[in-house]
Every structure is written in structure tokens, then in C-alpha cells.
Write an enzyme that holds these catalytic residues in place. Structure first.
Site, PDB file in Angstrom:
ATOM      1  N   HIS A   7       0.816  -1.217   0.000  1.00  0.00           N
ATOM      2  CA  HIS A   7       0.000   0.000   0.000  1.00  0.00           C
ATOM      3  C   HIS A   7       0.851   1.269   0.000  1.00  0.00           C
ATOM      4  CE1 HIS A   7       0.344  -0.145   4.546  1.00  0.00           C
ATOM      5  NE2 HIS A   7       0.382   1.169   4.363  1.00  0.00           N
ATOM      6  N   ASP A  11      -0.094  -7.665   1.721  1.00  0.00           N
ATOM      7  CA  ASP A  11       0.395  -6.284   1.692  1.00  0.00           C
ATOM      8  C   ASP A  11       1.930  -6.239   1.693  1.00  0.00           C
ATOM      9  OD1 ASP A  11       0.482  -3.531   1.756  1.00  0.00           O
ATOM     10  OD2 ASP A  11       0.008  -3.372   3.894  1.00  0.00           O
ATOM     11  N   GLN A  64       1.346   5.800  11.669  1.00  0.00           N
ATOM     12  CA  GLN A  64       1.451   6.380  10.339  1.00  0.00           C
ATOM     13  C   GLN A  64       2.913   6.679  10.000  1.00  0.00           C
ATOM     14  OE1 GLN A  64      -1.577   5.560   9.695  1.00  0.00           O
ATOM     15  NE2 GLN A  64      -2.207   7.393   8.634  1.00  0.00           N
ATOM     16  N   GLY A  65       3.308   6.353   8.784  1.00  0.00           N
ATOM     17  CA  GLY A  65       4.679   6.591   8.347  1.00  0.00           C
ATOM     18  C   GLY A  65       5.614   5.432   8.599  1.00  0.00           C
ATOM     19  N   ASP A  66       5.154   4.434   9.387  1.00  0.00           N
ATOM     20  CA  ASP A  66       5.982   3.257   9.678  1.00  0.00           C
ATOM     21  C   ASP A  66       5.735   2.117   8.696  1.00  0.00           C
ATOM     22  OD1 ASP A  66       7.255   4.319  11.961  1.00  0.00           O
ATOM     23  OD2 ASP A  66       5.561   3.775  13.233  1.00  0.00           O
ATOM     24  N   SER A  67       4.711   2.227   7.850  1.00  0.00           N
ATOM     25  CA  SER A  67       4.329   1.125   6.965  1.00  0.00           C
ATOM     26  C   SER A  67       5.529   0.562   6.210  1.00  0.00           C
ATOM     27  CB  SER A  67       3.301   1.595   5.948  1.00  0.00           C
ATOM     28  OG  SER A  67       2.019   1.680   6.516  1.00  0.00           O
TER      29      SER A  67
END
Length: 285
Positions: free
Chosen positions: A83, A136, A230-233
Site C-alpha cells: 500500500h 500487503d 502512520q509513516g511506519d508502513s
């Protein structure tokens, strides 16, 4: 109503203040020293396989264009979340992002430490379901090799690192509080691998999302407070010195009863046919 949150940045970070505008379901408050969420600072030299995905064209230069994490599983091979490479994140297909790169060997994003290596090729799992976030993961091929010793071994199916209550670390440069407070320096949080049964109870298929044990893993603390955000994906979840998960999604960040959900690395290995390479650090490179 709580909202399913994939853990990539979904809009440009042209200014530091822009990060606070990223919509996010309200999260449990983090402690005063929270980082990642409920974590602590680390040096990238202690986890040289932790890398940042970057595009200054898309996300600005304030934090070197960082928008997701990744993990080196070979000297030219990086795993990340599928994603992270969607058009809703990048604004265009990844092959059209001219400055897509991986930042390696850099603890502080605003420093000149380490290297920024252009991505030569992108493979996004065609079976990725952007509704459930099953499958994912994506594979990036770098244009230059990382130093020897920069890759981490992957845990194959049946590895004891997947056992419930195993202690693990999640790494990233993402939101440290669930309220848009983004870190410039690498952080890690101590979490525990949770049982499939507890993960299925947390995400039975409601608006919060559905946990699928065959391709997902969840980790955190029952009481909340330690989590990716958020931002760690795409960043690594590491247990017993091996890669077990990639940051994927969750309901808020650090909430009681809503652990972080990760792409299960053993499922990645099966899909890519890398099962026999899991104990090596070649990762198919």
C-alpha cells in the site's frame, strides 16, 4: 466509530506542520517519552537493515522525503508494504516516481549520514487486496548494493519467532503519538507477538478490519501504548533476530484492544518461492 488505518503517509509532507493534518482516528495518549508509539531512540547501525522509502518530489524535503519504511533482505533487495506504493500515496504508479529511493544507514533523516539509493525496479504483489490489506507487500530492487551485513534473515513458517508472547521490536520514523508527531530519528518499540485468536477477536471483520491468520501477524500489548503508526508502513517487525512482519495496518495507534497488524513474512516467502532462502540473508537478491 473507529477507522481502519493503513500506516503509510497519504499526502505530501512539504512542511513539518503538514504532518499534523493527516487524518487519523483518535489514539490512546502516549507517554511523554513516546516514540514510534511508546518506544525509544535507536541507532541505525544497530539495525542496518532498516531503511526509509523516500520521494522529495512527492513528500518534500523536510524529512528527506520519507513516507514509509522498508527492510533489506538482500544487498539489493528491500521488502516494504504494497500500500506504500499505491497511487493514492504516490500520486502516480511507482515506476513514474522519478526520485523514488531508499535511504540506508541514516539514523536522523535530516542528516547526510548513509546513502540514498535509487530504486531500479518495483514489484507489487498483484494479489494485494487494498480493502482487507491481505498480501500487503512489495519488493524493491536497488540500483546499487548495500554493504555486506546490511540484510536480515527471514523467519520461515514454523519458526519459533512467531510463537505468541515472543518479544519483538518494531522500527520506524513514523508518528510517535498517533496525533501527527513525526520523528526525524529512527525509533523502536518493544512489543509482543500476539496469538491469532486474540488478533481475530480484535479484528473480526467489522469496520476495524479483518485479521487473516494465513497472511497476517499482530503484535503489541493488550493494554495498548506500544505500536507502529502512520509513516511506519513497510518497516520491520523483528523477533529473535529474524524478520517476522512488515508494518501494515491497524485501528488507530497504541489503542487498548487494537494491536498493530503486520504482513506475515512466512506468507511472503511462500508467495515469492523464497522458503529455502529464509535462513540466509540473500532474500532472493
Amino acid at each position: 466509530m473507529r477507522r481502519l488505518v493503513a500506516r503509510a503517509l497519504a499526502r505530501p509532507l512539504v512542511l513539518a506542520a503538514a504532518a499534523t493534518a493527516i487524518p487519523l482516528a483518535s489514539a490512546a495518549p502516549a507517554s511523554a517519552d513516546s516514540i514510534v508509539v511508546g518506544g525509544f531512540p535507536v541507532e541505525v547501525s544497530d539495525s542496518p537493515w532498516t531503511v526509509a522509502l523516500s520521494s522529495r518530489d512527492r513528500f518534500g524535503g523536510t524529512r528527506a522525503g520519507q513516507f514509509c519504511g522498508g527492510v533489506a533482505v538482500g544487498r539489493t533487495t528491500v521488502l516494504t508494504a504494497a500500500h506504500c506504493l499505491g497511487e493514492d500515496v504516490l500520486g502516480s504508479p511507482p515506476e513514474r516516481v522519478r526520485d523514488l529511493s531508499v535511504i540506508a544507514g541514516r539514523t536522523d533523516l535530516v542528516s547526510d549520514q548513509g546513502r540514498e539509493i535509487p530504486v531500479r525496479d518495483v514489484w507489487v504483489n498483484p494479489a494485494h487486496d487494498d480493502v482487507s490489506n491481505a498480501g500487503d507487500f512489495a519488493v524493491l530492487t536497488l540500483s546499487e548494493a548495500l554493504p555486506a551485513g546490511s540484510a536480515i534473515g527471514m523467519a520461515a513458517e514454523g519458526d519459533p519467532a512467531y510463537r505468541p508472547d515472543t518479544r519483538a521490536l518494531v522500527y520506524g520514523w513514523g508518528d510517535t503519538s498517533g496525533a501527527g508527531d513525526y520523528a526525524n530519528s529512527l525509533r523502536a518499540a518493544r512489543v509482543r507477538v500476539l496469538s491469532d485468536a486474540s488478533c481475530e477477536r480484535a479484528y473480526p471483520g467489522s469496520d476495524d478490519g479483518r485479521y487473516l491468520a494465513g497472511s497476517m501477524l499482530c503484535a503489541g500489548e493488550e493494554a495498548g501504548g506500544r505500536d507502529s503508526c502512520q509513516g511506519d508502513s513497510g518497516g520491520p517487525l523483528v523477533a529473535q533476530g529474524r524478520l517476522v512482519g512488515l508494518v501494515s495496518w491497524g485501528s488507530g495507534c497504541g489503542r487498548p484492544g487494537s494491536p498493530g497488524v503486520y504482513t506475515r513474512v512466512s506468507a511472503v516467502l511462500r508467495t515469492l518461492g523464497w522458503d529455502h532462502q529464509a535462513a540466509r540473508q540473500s532474500g532472493g537478491a
